[in-house]
Design a protein around this motif. Structure first.
Motif: not given
Lengths: 218, 218
Positions: A107-132
């Motif tokens: 949700a935060v990455a999206q707020l950055f993106s909507q503000a015109g920023i390239i948001a770079l996230t670095a988390f293991i995020s191991p589960y496919r469903q969460d990422r999808d």
């Protein structure tokens, strides 16, 4: 003093396209996913540094700036907000907590993106469903999933925080790649073989992708 | 392929001061607080529009972009994340939920500020303690509390969303200013009398403050 205070105020809003025109590039989310020690955070920061050199507006979201506040643990919240609050909203490592961890970051990455920023996230995020689920909240070209495909042997050899050692010793439970699964992306926008190339070379690949998609122009 | 893949990677990080130098202004949080209908969102968007005209990088956080995702209600989360998840992490209007609502917004505003952006938040944020907790997470000059001091009679007369009418009819419980308190800031950085001046004039006051504090230079 004017006469328009008691009527509905006229409101100017800045359109996303206006922000992007000012910055000279689009906003998006570059979502690095991979094992602990795979190089996500280094790649995100190296990319951030390179983009900054091109006067592109980016920002890194990683454990260093998210775990202290937005996704603080119960222990961190307890002193300020009380026990009930900390138990409910603080994030640990249960399945549901990990799900919320990724949801908030998305949700935060999206707020950055909507503000015109390239948001770079670095988390293991191991589960496919969460990422999808994060992907599903965004526009088709807005979410760029980058699989940092480093063999676990190399991650474990690097072990920058000594976490694999602790997981092998049973001091950490539910550690991704040891006793909890890492679900590889099925069709990531990019795969980076971080056991074979240097960070600079890998970041070149990401920038090339961003250029091809006309997100940035260098 | 290079030889540095098995050693600790060298990492460049972009310092906050570097981001601010590129953008030509500092990051900060302008926190609008006031009653429903006081003009917070209009002022935040008008300020955003004005700053954008000066090529200053700002972003608005308000109900429109936060309530859909980051601070979604249980009902909004239920379909995607399941019942237990929605109950625990979804935000309603209980005291603890309101506290978490403001805490998350403060954490995100800080991430924007750290990225060199001027974050403009527009939430009633009626409780002094919640606002002061957000302030406490930031550097001394980073949090600019702007009290939008519009008499409730004017807010109720405007009633852009018909909420006062519903609150008076008992259809909404715990409505700020009707049957729930609004705790005025004791020492806000700015007070805007939005019943007496136009949005443009009020925004001039905020920009003058940002200039005086050397956050922006126009």
């Amino acid at each position: 003093m004017t006469n328009d205070t008691n009527v509905t105020w006229h409101e100017h809003q800045v359109a996303r396209s206006d922000r992007e025109a000012m910055k000279g590039h689009k906003g998006c989310v570059v979502w690095f996913t991979g094992l602990s020690g795979s190089g996500k955070s280094t790649l995100a920061n190296t990319l951030d540094h390179r983009l900054h050199g091109h006067r592109i507006h980016s920002a890194v979201l990683d454990g260093d700036n998210v775990r202290h506040a937005l996704n603080a643990s119960p222990g961190m919240l307890r002193g300020v907000h009380g026990d009930d609050f900390a138990e409910r909203f603080g994030l640990g490592f249960s399945a549901i907590d990990r799900e919320e961890n990724i949801r908030r970051i998305g949700a935060v990455a999206q707020l950055f993106s909507q503000a015109g920023i390239i948001a770079l996230t670095a988390f293991i995020s191991p589960y496919r469903q969460d990422r999808d689920r994060v992907r599903a909240t965004m526009a088709p070209d807005e979410f760029i999933e980058v699989f940092v495909d480093t063999p676990i042997e190399i991650c474990e050899q690097r072990d920058p925080k000594g976490l694999y050692k602790k997981a092998r010793a049973g001091e950490i439970k539910g550690f991704t790649g040891i006793d909890d699964p890492y679900e590889q992306p099925l069709s990531p926008e990019l795969t980076l073989y971080a056991g074979q190339k240097s960070p600079g070379e890998l970041v070149d690949d990401v920038i090339q992708y961003l250029q091809e998609r006309e997100i940035v122009r260098l």
